[in-house]
Every structure is written in C-alpha cells, then in structure tokens.
Design a protein around this motif. Sequence first.
Motif, PDB file in Angstrom:
ATOM      1  N   TRP A   1     -18.052 -22.563 -39.400  1.00 33.01           N
ATOM      2  CA  TRP A   1     -18.950 -21.160 -39.225  1.00 33.01           C
ATOM      3  C   TRP A   1     -19.004 -20.547 -38.406  1.00 33.01           C
ATOM      4  O   TRP A   1     -19.597 -19.403 -38.130  1.00 33.01           O
ATOM      5  CB  TRP A   1     -19.011 -20.910 -40.089  1.00 33.01           C
ATOM      6  CG  TRP A   1     -18.570 -21.586 -41.596  1.00 33.01           C
ATOM      7  CD1 TRP A   1     -19.091 -22.092 -42.555  1.00 33.01           C
ATOM      8  CD2 TRP A   1     -17.784 -21.249 -42.307  1.00 33.01           C
ATOM      9  NE1 TRP A   1     -18.662 -22.687 -43.458  1.00 33.01           N
ATOM     10  CE2 TRP A   1     -16.931 -22.084 -43.554  1.00 33.01           C
ATOM     11  CE3 TRP A   1     -16.419 -20.589 -42.066  1.00 33.01           C
ATOM     12  CZ2 TRP A   1     -16.328 -22.121 -43.795  1.00 33.01           C
ATOM     13  CZ3 TRP A   1     -14.896 -20.303 -42.650  1.00 33.01           C
ATOM     14  CH2 TRP A   1     -14.843 -21.417 -43.820  1.00 33.01           C
ATOM     15  N   CYS A   2     -19.303 -22.177 -37.204  1.00 36.03           N
ATOM     16  CA  CYS A   2     -20.127 -21.318 -35.766  1.00 36.03           C
ATOM     17  C   CYS A   2     -18.771 -21.495 -34.815  1.00 36.03           C
ATOM     18  O   CYS A   2     -19.594 -21.390 -33.685  1.00 36.03           O
ATOM     19  CB  CYS A   2     -21.011 -22.292 -35.955  1.00 36.03           C
ATOM     20  SG  CYS A   2     -22.258 -22.605 -37.193  1.00 36.03           S
ATOM     21  N   MET A   3     -17.879 -21.964 -35.366  1.00 39.93           N
ATOM     22  CA  MET A   3     -17.052 -22.446 -34.388  1.00 39.93           C
ATOM     23  C   MET A   3     -16.115 -20.627 -33.780  1.00 39.93           C
ATOM     24  O   MET A   3     -15.828 -20.114 -33.891  1.00 39.93           O
ATOM     25  CB  MET A   3     -15.840 -23.073 -34.176  1.00 39.93           C
ATOM     26  CG  MET A   3     -16.197 -24.819 -33.988  1.00 39.93           C
ATOM     27  SD  MET A   3     -14.626 -25.379 -35.727  1.00 39.93           S
ATOM     28  CE  MET A   3     -15.738 -27.471 -35.879  1.00 39.93           C
ATOM     29  N   LYS A   4     -16.442 -20.183 -32.485  1.00 43.19           N
ATOM     30  CA  LYS A   4     -16.096 -19.298 -31.969  1.00 43.19           C
ATOM     31  C   LYS A   4     -14.142 -18.764 -32.364  1.00 43.19           C
ATOM     32  O   LYS A   4     -13.423 -17.886 -32.576  1.00 43.19           O
ATOM     33  CB  LYS A   4     -16.242 -19.046 -30.254  1.00 43.19           C
ATOM     34  CG  LYS A   4     -17.299 -19.142 -30.459  1.00 43.19           C
ATOM     35  CD  LYS A   4     -17.826 -18.336 -28.342  1.00 43.19           C
ATOM     36  CE  LYS A   4     -19.362 -18.748 -28.400  1.00 43.19           C
ATOM     37  NZ  LYS A   4     -19.597 -18.670 -26.857  1.00 43.19           N
TER      38      LYS A   4
ATOM     39  N   GLU B   1     -20.578 -27.178 -42.395  1.00 43.18           N
ATOM     40  CA  GLU B   1     -21.310 -25.771 -42.103  1.00 43.18           C
ATOM     41  C   GLU B   1     -21.078 -25.563 -40.704  1.00 43.18           C
ATOM     42  O   GLU B   1     -20.930 -24.552 -39.670  1.00 43.18           O
ATOM     43  CB  GLU B   1     -22.836 -26.366 -42.281  1.00 43.18           C
ATOM     44  CG  GLU B   1     -23.425 -25.596 -43.795  1.00 43.18           C
ATOM     45  CD  GLU B   1     -23.002 -24.912 -45.013  1.00 43.18           C
ATOM     46  OE1 GLU B   1     -22.481 -23.979 -43.874  1.00 43.18           O
ATOM     47  OE2 GLU B   1     -22.691 -24.942 -45.377  1.00 43.18           O
ATOM     48  N   HIS B   2     -20.989 -26.536 -40.018  1.00 46.58           N
ATOM     49  CA  HIS B   2     -20.518 -26.227 -38.417  1.00 46.58           C
ATOM     50  C   HIS B   2     -19.055 -25.694 -38.308  1.00 46.58           C
ATOM     51  O   HIS B   2     -19.216 -24.798 -36.931  1.00 46.58           O
ATOM     52  CB  HIS B   2     -20.427 -27.759 -38.069  1.00 46.58           C
ATOM     53  CG  HIS B   2     -20.569 -27.581 -36.196  1.00 46.58           C
ATOM     54  ND1 HIS B   2     -21.107 -26.938 -35.274  1.00 46.58           N
ATOM     55  CD2 HIS B   2     -19.164 -28.472 -35.060  1.00 46.58           C
ATOM     56  CE1 HIS B   2     -20.370 -26.527 -33.975  1.00 46.58           C
ATOM     57  NE2 HIS B   2     -19.248 -27.736 -34.005  1.00 46.58           N
TER      58      HIS B   2
ATOM     59  N   ASN C   1     -22.896 -30.983 -34.610  1.00 43.45           N
ATOM     60  CA  ASN C   1     -22.983 -30.169 -34.022  1.00 43.45           C
ATOM     61  C   ASN C   1     -22.064 -29.386 -32.774  1.00 43.45           C
ATOM     62  O   ASN C   1     -21.436 -28.330 -33.144  1.00 43.45           O
ATOM     63  CB  ASN C   1     -24.218 -29.695 -33.651  1.00 43.45           C
ATOM     64  CG  ASN C   1     -25.489 -30.025 -34.410  1.00 43.45           C
ATOM     65  OD1 ASN C   1     -25.201 -29.163 -35.663  1.00 43.45           O
ATOM     66  ND2 ASN C   1     -26.851 -29.997 -34.810  1.00 43.45           N
ATOM     67  N   GLU C   2     -21.379 -30.316 -31.829  1.00 44.42           N
ATOM     68  CA  GLU C   2     -20.897 -29.871 -31.460  1.00 44.42           C
ATOM     69  C   GLU C   2     -19.145 -30.026 -31.059  1.00 44.42           C
ATOM     70  O   GLU C   2     -17.938 -30.347 -29.951  1.00 44.42           O
ATOM     71  CB  GLU C   2     -20.934 -30.129 -29.578  1.00 44.42           C
ATOM     72  CG  GLU C   2     -22.643 -30.220 -29.224  1.00 44.42           C
ATOM     73  CD  GLU C   2     -22.554 -28.583 -29.114  1.00 44.42           C
ATOM     74  OE1 GLU C   2     -21.542 -27.794 -28.782  1.00 44.42           O
ATOM     75  OE2 GLU C   2     -23.670 -28.348 -29.402  1.00 44.42           O
TER      76      GLU C   2
END
Length: 843
Positions: free
Chosen positions: A804-807, A801-802, A779-780
């Motif tokens: 698309w969570c990265m800024k 999937e992670h 996740n990180e």
Amino acid sequence: MDINLGLFSERLRRLLAGEEGTLPDAAKEEIQNLHTEIEVVTSWLRDYDYDLAWLLMQIGAAAEDQIHSTDLKAIMKEINRFAYESEKVIDTFIIPTITEQQKSGSRSKEIRDALLGLQSKIIDIKQWMQQIEHIPFDIIDVFKLYKAEARKSPAFLCFFKFFKTEASSFKKRDNDIVGLDDKMEELLDHLIEGPPQLSVVAVLDSVGLDKTAFAAEAYNSNYVKHYFDCQAWVPVSILYQPDSLLDNIIKFLMPSSKLSEVMEDRDYEMRKIIHLHGYLMSKRYLIVLDDVWTNDVWEFIQEILPDNLNGSRVLTTVSNIEILTSFQLENGQHIRLDLVPAGGPLRVTYEGWPFLILYHGSLSLEENREKILAEPFGDQVLTYSKFPLYFKLCGLYLSVFPLHSEISARQLYQLWIAEGFVRDNSEATAEEILEELIDRGFIQVKRRKASGTIKTCSFSSLVWPTILAVACTVEFIYAPVMDPQGKSRKRVRRFCANVNLGELDSFDRLDSYLHSFLYLSPESDHLNPRDSMKICKMFKFLRVLDLGSLFLDQYPAGIENLSRLRYLKLNIPSLKSLPSSLLSNLLNLYTLDMPSSYIDHTADDIWKLNKLRHLNFGLITLPAHPGKYCSSLENLNFISALHPRCCTPDILGRLPKLGSLQICGDLNYYQSLLSKSLHGLSCLESLKLVNESKMPRLSKIVLFENQFPPSLTHLSFSNTDLIDDPMPTLQKLPYLQVLKLKQNSYSGRKLACGSDGFPKLKVLHLKSMLWLEEWTMGNEAMPKLECLVVNPCAYLKRLPEHLWCMKNFKKLELWWPQPELRQKMRDFEDTERYDIQIYPFGM
C-alpha cells in the motif's frame, strides 16, 4: 487507390537493396530506371487526393452514376493492370535468376526487353496523367449529398462510419467505455438478478459507447462466469444463416467430447436441437449474439433454446435499429424510434418473448442517429487518402479475416511482414502500425497481455463490409463472399476464404501468379490431399500459404517446390518429423507455424533457413548444428515450444536474436543443461518454462544463481513444483516487468522478497500456490508494481503492508481468500484509489 503500384514500387526497392538476393547485371540498371519512373507517378498521384477520395466514396456507396471521373478511373485501372503485369515480369524472369542461380547471360536480352517494355508503359501512363483534369465539382457539396443518401441506406452509414478515423475521437470513445462502471453494473444486474424465465437483454450502439465492447466486458466478467454454468459468444452479422448459427452455438457451448456425436448429424437440424436441449436442460446458460440485423434471429433462437426457468439469458447487440419497430411495449403499442428513451432500460416483447432494451445515449435514439450522420466526413475521407502506403496496405489487409473474428496480433504481424508491408521486417514496427490503426478507429483491442501489449484485436460489422468492398474493388484481394461470380479474381494477388470450405471450390480458376492463399474461417474441416496438392502445383509463386484450421493428414505433396514461401501455416496433428524433403527448398521462410504438430525429429536442413523469424509448434526438437556447411538461424526471434533437450549451449548459441522462447518438457531431468545455456541468450526478453515431468511430485527443480539472462522482461513458470523460494533468485533480474508463477510452480509455504528486489516489476501473478501462508517484502521491493493476482489465497492471512506504499500499485485480484484476509479487505479504507476484486462472491 495507388496501393498496388506503391506495393510494387516497394518490392523494386527491396530488390535493389538486395533483400531478395543479388540481381543479375542485365537487370540492375533497368530496374533502377523503372523504379524511378514509378516513384514519379506515385508522387503525382498524391496531387489527386480529393479525386481518389471521391472514387472511394463511389466504391463504398455504389453510386457511380451520379458523378463520373472517367479519366481517373480509367487510368487507375491501367495502373493496376501495369502493376499486375510488372509483378509477373519480376516473378517470371528476375526471381528465378536470383533463387536458382541461373546464368543470366542466356536470358539477358529477354530480361532487358521485358523491363524496357514496362518502362515504356509507365512512361505512357505519365503522359496520360499530365492530360487529366481534376474532377470539376465542389467535393463538400457532394459529401452533403451522400450524407442525405446515408439516411436512406445502412450501407451508406457503414461507409461513412468507416472514415471516422481521427485519433482523438476514438481515444475519447475508449475512455468513455472504461468509465461506464454504473452502466456495466446495471447490465450485470439485469443478467444475474433478472426474472427466472429465459429473457433477452439487447444493447444498442450510441455515441461514446461501443455495444460490442460493452457486451464483451460483461461476458468476460468473473461475476458472469461464476453465475452461469456455460457461456457462448456467437457472432451473427448481416450474413446471418440459421444453420451456421445453430452449429456455432453448439460448438461454443458443448464440450469437445460431445461435439463429434452431435455434429455428425450434419443435415439434421432437429437432431442437433434435441442434443442442445438435452445438454442445456439442467444448466443456467448465457449466450451472446453479437451484431444482429434481422428479426429472423429471434424467431430461430426461440425454437432452439430451452427455457429452464433458472435465470438463463441471451445478451445481444443490435446493429439494425429498424428491427426494433417490430417490438411491442407493455401497452401493446409498437415502438417508435423517436420514443426510445435515453438511459435506463425499456421493457418490451417480441411475439410474447420478454426483452430488455438498453440504450445509454445522452440523446433519444433518433437524435443519436442524426448526430452520427451530421458529423463532418469529408475531412476524414481526405485524411484516409493521405495516409502513408503502409497504413493503407495494413488497413485493407484486415479484410482477409472473417467478420467478428478475434485476430491474433502476433499472427497479423507475421502476415504483414511476409506480405512485404513492413519495411524493416520488424515486429516492433508492425506493433506500432497496429496501435495506429487502433487509434484511428479501424480496429479495436480485444485482449491485452499482462504487460499491456496487444494480444488479440477485432473490428465491428460497420467497418468490415467497407474494408472488404474497397479491397476487392481495387483488386487487392479476391474473396468469394464478396464476389460469388468471380468477376474480380482476374488480376488479384491474394485469395482469402473466411466463411467455409465451400469457398475453395473455385480456386482452380484463380491466377497462377497468386502470391497469397489464406483460409481463415473458424470452421474446421478436412482438406482432401488432392486439393492441397493442387494448390501447391498451381500456385508456384506463393509467398503466403495459410490453411488455418483445415485438417491435413500430412504436409501437401509439392509444397517443397514453393521456394518463394515466406509464411507457412498448416494444421497437421499427426506430423512427427520435418524431413529434408520439406525443408531443403524453403529457404525464404520467415514464419513456420504448425501449432498442432509435435515434432520429435527435424532434419539438419532447418539450419539453412537463415531468414526464419518465427517458429511455432505444439513442440519441436531442433537437431544439433551439422557443421560449417550450414549457417546459424541468425534472424530467429520466436520459438514455441522447444524441447529442453535442445537447449544446449551450441544450439542456443546459434540463435543470437532469439527474443521469445517457450520450453516445454521434463525440466527436472534437463535442469542441469538449462542452468548452463539460458544465460547466454543476450536478446531474450520473454521466457516460459512448462514442466511436463512424468513424475511431477518427485521433481526437484532448483533455480541457480545467474541462470537467466539479465535481458528478461517476461518470465513464466508452470508445473515446476519449485521447492525453494524462487524470489531471492528472480528478484535480481534488473529488467523483469512481468512474473507469472502459474499452476503448481512453487509448493512452499513462504515467499520473501528482499529490499531493492524486482526494480522494474509491474505485474505479478501467484497462481495455484495452494499452501502459501506467509509473504514478506522488504521496504524498497517492487517499486514499480501495478498489478497483483493471487489465486487462490486460502491460507494466506495477510498481504505485505509495503504493497500500500507503492505509488503505482492500483489493481489487486484475490481468489478464495482466507476469511481473515477477506475481512481486512472489507475494512480497508482507501478503496477508491485501488481496483480491488475478490472472487468469488465479491467483498
């Protein structure tokens, strides 16, 4: 301009600071006094910014008869003469005393008399300057006069455009180019979806759009690369010559295996055309002709290119818009420039050949030209005159490169440093200078590295002629292309040949005190050993010797006597060793560049080159350190490419400032050695590992814990065939920003990035991982990731999937994706936020 005097003053500063050795006692005080007097004169010259700006205008516009500034011109000639004579004194008396450890006592009177003579001359110049009056005219009115003349002559227009250097306007220009998605899509459609017959697409310049950059973006597009079987980018320029154009098209289009046969027909144009036709007959091709000034180009191109009726194209950028008046509209009428529409294509013909003209200005073509000429130029000219010395020097130095050449930023940095233009001899400072030159419009970025730093750059034909004219006029360089009669070669310190070998015919009439000898033409040829020996014999004061692409059979006889050399570049494919006779006297070298040489033996004397900063070879083997009588290579920052057997703790431990390293060889055999020695390179930021094992499929390269130094920001693997997932080891590197796992670097089927791994990573390339099926990510992990390239991804069913969570994540490039993954990308909803490219065939 004050550049020659300023550069000499900088040299005196370096001498006084001990950067060229310890000065003899007889010279210290006199050199200090001379330096002080010169600094006074250079400070006074700053009060003449308007006057010097006017002199530059006269140089660029060749209009010396209109308004004279006789006194200032005369004193600037005298200052240039003084700087030239002063350099000779330093080279003749001071440097030999430093470098050869001569006893200065026997020559102290001679040295003192020479320096006192220089002081007397500079004092006379000071007194003369006190009597000079400023040019008695309103410079704004004069600029208006020149603007009116610019409407009549392309040369004037070139000169004025040279001075449009405000950073904001050029940053806006760059931003406009980036935002031209619709126009780029239109251009690509015309190239790919156009008619089957061979046709020409011509791009015109406009405010906010650089035609060369626009064409280059299309040329480098992956869609274009996949549609056309072969491509060639060919610079034309105002110096257009049919023979050279034909040769360049052949060189860029045809494979090297066929070139020798074709180019043997050096004097038989028709045979070359027949060879070219035969090669292109079954191919769909794209040829870009950049910077066309005359209609003769179209006529010649029509003769030499076959029309295969398969969608081949010629893409061209037009610099002289006047030639458009020879084109005909569909109704048979000739084009009028004031009727060329803004936006949208214009279909025309030239002698029956179909052309498509793209002009994307918001105004008509005539109004666009009027707007360019109406911009205020006086402020920019004055701004240029107020630039710091380093900016003037580095800007003018661009004139040594051929028009439209793709200039290596790394090479440019090394040359600037060797010439003494960068005060702290730092590549970081040189990079800042280049960025500033780009911001001010002197030069354009051609390519950037994955990290965002500049890889190559270039400049347009509108800037180059003026830079070269000014550089020659102020006696900064001598270039035969600008002065075939050799009138300006009497007192120059730099000679550059950037067209062909024929320019070297007159080098024996150059001043023997020459500091730089550069051959930067893209044309390769064989240099006669007698000529290379003659260069070394004649010019004993050389600091820069760059023979570029000229083939040599061996290193030039007498080169070991060029003890002042700081930069040496030679093309010697047959060279296998660096003997003591070559290295022992080149103690001032900063850069040793022989990219075509593969060295298996290097003399111990290389350890004496403690000023060496840059070592570039096809492959080089360093010897073990010989012991206490040699120092370390304490300033060496860059090595490419080093044999792995040299990677011992003793050798690498003596390279304390090494920042960039490429290791090439059998990494499998030497992996135990590498696992112990790399970690100690505390300054290492960039590391490339290229495996050349004799049996790569049997390699069992393993990455060890703490194998790499934590300072790494860039890491690359090629052909390593790692068996174990490299991510658990590499994700612990705290400052890693760019990771490239290139061809056959990892042969496994799974990648796993744990949580908190890769805290600084911005760019990730996964290439030729043919069997990769699964990729998981904590996740990180990779919180800073911006760009991901996966090529190919034939078996990879899904991305983590992670992602698309990265800024910061914004660019994704996938090659040959598995159908399931391709469909997921098509169904992806948030496409506006990301730049997603799928090759081939798109989404």
